[in-house]
Design an enzyme around this catalytic site. Structure first.
Site, mmCIF file in Angstrom:
data_model
loop_
_atom_site.group_PDB
_atom_site.id
_atom_site.type_symbol
_atom_site.label_atom_id
_atom_site.label_comp_id
_atom_site.label_asym_id
_atom_site.label_seq_id
_atom_site.Cartn_x
_atom_site.Cartn_y
_atom_site.Cartn_z
ATOM 1 N N THR A 79 23.978 -21.709 -13.239
ATOM 2 C CA THR A 79 24.041 -21.111 -14.454
ATOM 3 C C THR A 79 22.823 -21.163 -15.048
ATOM 4 O OG1 THR A 79 24.206 -23.652 -15.377
ATOM 5 C CG2 THR A 79 26.200 -22.344 -15.059
ATOM 6 N N ASP A 80 22.437 -20.279 -16.185
ATOM 7 C CA ASP A 80 21.134 -20.236 -16.780
ATOM 8 C C ASP A 80 21.315 -20.950 -18.105
ATOM 9 O OD1 ASP A 80 21.827 -18.267 -18.621
ATOM 10 O OD2 ASP A 80 21.065 -16.612 -17.197
ATOM 11 N N ALA A 81 20.142 -20.901 -19.125
ATOM 12 C CA ALA A 81 20.014 -21.481 -20.315
ATOM 13 C C ALA A 81 20.925 -20.656 -21.477
ATOM 14 C CB ALA A 81 18.596 -21.431 -20.787
ATOM 15 N N GLN A 82 21.498 -19.376 -21.106
ATOM 16 C CA GLN A 82 22.849 -19.034 -21.837
ATOM 17 C C GLN A 82 23.887 -19.679 -21.523
ATOM 18 O OE1 GLN A 82 22.371 -14.702 -21.317
ATOM 19 N NE2 GLN A 82 20.712 -14.452 -22.509
ATOM 20 N N GLY A 83 23.931 -20.603 -20.742
ATOM 21 C CA GLY A 83 25.265 -21.353 -20.343
ATOM 22 C C GLY A 83 26.162 -20.617 -19.270
#
Lengths: 129, 129, 129, 129
Positions: free
Chosen positions: C16-20
């Site tokens: 996952t990344d910081a956008q969730g």
């Protein structure tokens, strides 16, 4: 929650690098997977733990890489919770391919809230010493 | 905002795989970097755009890989905004090592709000056709 | 070799990344896993195929991302070999979470030798049209 | 070869995870980058070192993560060679964002040949104590 747990995974091609072996940073991902699977085996879904506002963050890690592993290898991770009280969980790990010890590691995971403030582990994650 | 942009990066060791070349999935990361750097060159910090509530998400991508690239290579990415209006930005890319074409790609990036709902691009990201 | 194959995987936290949500580049890794598992299900170990001197390399890929996926999701990948003759294999993919279509993709994989020269697929990887 | 070296990098979006911060495994990649850049600054191209038959492999690493870092952060890595003789190089690292200490680490890198056998560091990589 059981103190000891064993988990197997297959090395994925994209986890290797141009030396033909698993890039060392990926072992930290394997350790994370092992912790998540240990929680799952104990009936705890880490996604749900985060929704309840408890974030588990790695605050330190030590790893020794004894042998390379490669695409095609199945790795077996033996995980032990050495301590789980207050705000921290201490794990130690041994990574095997068959009977060969590939890597050893230990880590400290801290429990923080959404604001990043250290907080007590939820009861169900604590273990008596 | 300039329609065309050029950006260079050095291949990192961990981006290669056991075939000795950059793993194809990493080119999508390179394209993302090129978009972020194009925004930055135009005075727009993508971290700030997200704080304002606009998330840019890749909704489709097409890539053709013509030649392998390796650790030690410097890649030059030429990026073009083909269209930027409504809720979408269309980019096309050429990735070079020196004069050799390594890869070509195109993508559609959509603007969504924190709830994941498609929304209009902020004015400063739009381009007249 | 079966033309169709289905494969499930659990999203890993680090994907996952910081956008969730799962970073879009990781879907290309999921597709690779699906191809490797399809080979395995047909009795072919990709590590062994490479030892025999046949390298399968992605020469193009197209993907459309319909919905985000998150840590905690189980994704089901339906893979179809649309063609496998000469030096190329054409796959198409649908990625589901339950009944929801998360992503669709297609790719062309080419067979090359150790020197990077395009070569015929080994017999056991070919399919009649 | 200088014993101390400083290197800056911008956090890339895909290096973050759903907690909104850089995934801890990526710090090991940052340390690798710093070692490669230190070599480059001393006139040594790591790709060339490998072509000469010397592979540098991480045999152990310890890291403590003091603060999270995020997309948009520029990190400054201060690298020190604590020892470089025989077959091993010992590094220590401090990772800063501005004046804040984000992480500390140390590692042991071993020199091996193509067969994976430990071998002496090439002369130009050795440092007197």
């Amino acid at each position: 929650m059981q103190r000891e747990f064993e988990f197997s995974l297959d090395v994925r091609y994209y986890e290797t690098d141009a030396q033909g072996v698993v890039h060392h940073a990926n072992y930290l991902k394997y350790l994370e997977l092992a912790r998540v699977e240990q929680l799952r085996a104990a009936g705890h879904d880490y996604a749900e733990i985060e929704r309840q506002g408890f974030l588990l963050v790695v605050s330190s890690v030590t790893a020794r890489f004894h042998r390379p592993s490669r695409f095609g290898d199945t790795l077996r991770i033996r995980l032990r919770i050495d301590r789980a009280r207050g705000a921290r969980v201490l794990h130690s790990y041994k990574v095997y391919r068959g009977d060969e010890l590939v890597a050893e590691a230990s880590s400290v995971v801290a429990c923080v809230d959404r604001a990043g403030k250290v907080c007590k582990l939820p009861d169900y994650l604590r273990l008596d010493d």
